[in-house]
Design an enzyme around this catalytic site. Structure first.
Site, PDB file in Angstrom:
ATOM      1  N   GLU A 177       0.800  -1.232   0.000  1.00 15.69           N
ATOM      2  CA  GLU A 177       0.000   0.000   0.000  1.00 15.69           C
ATOM      3  C   GLU A 177       0.832   1.281   0.000  1.00 15.69           C
ATOM      4  O   GLU A 177       0.791   2.085   0.954  1.00 15.69           O
ATOM      5  CB  GLU A 177      -0.952  -0.004   1.193  1.00 15.69           C
ATOM      6  CG  GLU A 177      -1.872  -1.189   1.199  1.00 15.69           C
ATOM      7  CD  GLU A 177      -2.962  -1.079   2.227  1.00 15.69           C
ATOM      8  OE1 GLU A 177      -2.935  -0.178   3.064  1.00 15.69           O
ATOM      9  OE2 GLU A 177      -3.865  -1.920   2.191  1.00 15.69           O
ATOM     10  N   GLU A 372      -5.343  -8.803   1.128  1.00 11.58           N
ATOM     11  CA  GLU A 372      -5.998  -8.434   2.390  1.00 11.58           C
ATOM     12  C   GLU A 372      -7.490  -8.252   2.166  1.00 11.58           C
ATOM     13  O   GLU A 372      -7.895  -7.572   1.220  1.00 11.58           O
ATOM     14  CB  GLU A 372      -5.455  -7.118   2.960  1.00 11.58           C
ATOM     15  CG  GLU A 372      -4.074  -7.207   3.517  1.00 11.58           C
ATOM     16  CD  GLU A 372      -3.606  -5.881   4.072  1.00 11.58           C
ATOM     17  OE1 GLU A 372      -4.442  -5.046   4.488  1.00 11.58           O
ATOM     18  OE2 GLU A 372      -2.387  -5.640   4.066  1.00 11.58           O
TER      19      GLU A 372
HETATM   20  C1  GCO Z   1      -3.921  -1.743   5.395  1.00 12.07           C
HETATM   21  C2  GCO Z   1      -2.822  -2.401   6.007  1.00 12.07           C
HETATM   22  C3  GCO Z   1      -3.127  -3.234   7.209  1.00 12.07           C
HETATM   23  C4  GCO Z   1      -4.308  -2.748   8.048  1.00 12.07           C
HETATM   24  C5  GCO Z   1      -5.602  -3.353   7.549  1.00 12.07           C
HETATM   25  C6  GCO Z   1      -6.800  -2.808   8.325  1.00 12.07           C
HETATM   26  O1  GCO Z   1      -4.434  -2.286   4.420  1.00 12.07           O
HETATM   27  O2  GCO Z   1      -4.258  -0.652   5.842  1.00 12.07           O
HETATM   28  O3  GCO Z   1      -2.183  -3.239   5.068  1.00 12.07           O
HETATM   29  O4  GCO Z   1      -1.937  -3.111   7.924  1.00 12.07           O
HETATM   30  O5  GCO Z   1      -4.143  -3.143   9.382  1.00 12.07           O
HETATM   31  O6  GCO Z   1      -5.819  -3.023   6.226  1.00 12.07           O
HETATM   32  O7  GCO Z   1      -6.829  -1.418   8.211  1.00 12.07           O
END
Ligand code: GCO
Length: 472
Positions: A177, A372
């Protein structure tokens, strides 16, 4: 590809995933490891930021997190119990290079040796993210991602980590990200390093992408042919009601999706984004000759992080500058979530994931991995159980959404639940629980939640129920 054939069990329909579909769970070093002052680890920007009064809810820090640094054998055993085929985790750069450059800390590398060997012993594939936001503070002290040199330090770090672990790790993601690193970190500063510099945040985004490309180049040069290189992006899935919202959606799509997709895809920075942000100053001066070719270095798959849809509308004042993390964004209002929201206040809409994957099939042209997807809810441990119905519904609904995209021809290769464990949720501290496994931060006792058991059943069947939330 997938077949949605009716299952044989109990007459229930099962939506089957392709053979070899990769099932896993994801974490990140700063969010779970703890042990922030152990074995020579240097400070990261998140150690510094979390120590800043008011920066993180409740004054939470990276201690103790899940103490994964010491408890990883039991956590890997939990992964095996859940039947995970792969585990996505990140290396803490400051464990390996405490100053972000130069000297390598052998005890840092040794921890990741132990973790990787434990995973392989359980036949769980390591999927390594080189950078999940914990930049060594020493690099931030000289400008961090706003400093072009950091891209080269990142490539050097990638080369040594890849050289050391590459005999056992074949899946390598450069960045998690970069949008968050650049804009939450340097545009509105709600994340580390907590800087408010919109023009600088766009320069940081460029340097992050440059670091990605340089790292891909060096890993490709030293990698065996079977290594797969990737990047993970948090895309926004813009849901519009009518044409009046299209231009606002274009602006946000430009700053969150196309600003990264286009250069990664060899198309350079999107003209409309460059024009829309020009009033901040000429950030594109940071783009040196040859940079775009480096950034477009071919990768093997694209990681997709998705949580909820984004809704926008034109602001009454077309020049109104929002206070959010989008640098240079003007004339856009972000609309409140609709319908069900998670404990974090995020809208629940699995259809947004299908729409996003369908769009990315067109715009990316690479295999996709859901790196994710998950939801935060308040959990209660009762009689040693966590019956997290809402998280389980979210999980199954979003897996059905992935299946719908696959059935429509999108090449999705895997799904990683966010997250294996409840963990440090950045500026929200430990207030939000995303884990499929509950963590009692006082006792460090782990409790597999119903959602974790459901994922295990899905993995065992390589399928999700077409209706309902229980597998036969
Ligand atoms: C993100 C990060 C994670 C977060 C998850 C929840 O996508 O922001 O990769 O570290 O913890 O997404 O916000």
């Amino acid at each position: 590809m997938t077949t949605t054939d009716p299952g044989t069990e109990v007459g229930r329909d099962l939506l089957r995933f392709p053979p070899g579909f990769r099932w896993g769970a994801a974490t990140a070093s700063f969010q779970i490891e703890g042990a922030t002052g152990v074995d020579g680890r240097g400070p990261s920007i998140w150690d510094t930021f979390a120590a800043r009064p008011g920066a993180v809810l409740g004054g939470d820090t990276g201690e103790p997190a899940c103490d994964h640094y010491h408890r990883y054998p039991a956590d890997v055993a939990l992964m095996a119990e859940l039947g995970l085929g792969a585990y996505r985790f990140s290396l803490a750069w400051p464990r390996i290079q405490p100053l972000g450059a130069g000297r390598v800390e052998p005890r840092g590398l040794a921890f990741y040796d132990r973790l990787v060997d434990e995973l392989l012993a359980r036949e769980i594939e390591p999927v390594v993210t080189l950078y999940h936001w914990d930049l060594p503070q020493a690099l931030e002290d000289v400008g961090g991602w706003r400093n072009r040199d950091t891209a080269y330090r990142f490539a050097e770090y990638a080369a040594l980590a890849h050289e050391h672990l590459g005999d056992r790790v074949r899946q390598w993601t450069t960045l998690n990200e970069p949008w968050c690193s650049a804009f939450l970190g340097y545009a509105n500063g709600i994340h580390a390093p907590g800087v408010v510099d919109p023009k600088g945040s766009l320069e940081a985004a460029h340097h992050l992408l440059l670091g990605h490309g340089l790292a891909v180049q060096v890993m490709r040069d030293q990698a065996p042919d079977d290594h797969e290189l990737s990047i993970v992006l948090n895309f926004c899935a813009l849901t519009v009601d009518d044409d009046s919202q299209l231009d606002a959606a274009r602006k946000v799509d430009g700053l969150q999706n196309r600003l990264f997709l286009d250069p990664l895809g060899g198309r350079g920075y999107p003209r409309d984004v460059v024009e829309d942000t020009a009033w901040l100053g000429d950030w594109t001066a940071a783009v040196h000759d040859g940079d775009l070719d480096v950034i477009a270095a071919p990768i093997d798959w694209m990681g997709v992080n998705y949580y909820s849809p984004t809704r926008v509308a034109p602001a009454a004042d077309p020049l109104a500058v929002g206070d959010g993390p989008f640098p240079g964004l003007r004339g856009v209002d972000f609309l409140p979530p609709r319908g069900e929201v998670t404990g974090f206040g995020w809208e629940v809409d699995a259809s947004g994931l299908t729409a996003l994957l369908t769009r990315l099939r067109r715009d990316v042209g690479l295999p996709l991995v859901i790196t994710e997807n998950g939801s935060a809810w308040p959990d209660v441990v009762e009689d040693g159980q966590v019956v997290d119905e809402a998280r389980t519904r979210y999980l199954v609904d979003h897996l059905r959404a992935v299946h719908e995209a696959i059935a429509a021809g999108v090449d999705v290769r895997g799904y990683f639940a966010w997250s294996l464990l409840d963990n440090f949720e950045w500026a929200a501290g430990y207030s939000q629980r995303f884990g499929i496994v509950h963590v009692d931060y006082d006792t460090q006792v782990r409790t597999v939640k119903r959602s974790g058991r459901t994922l295990a059943e899905v993995i065992g069947a390589n399928a999700v129920p077409a209706t309902g939330y229980d597998l036969p």
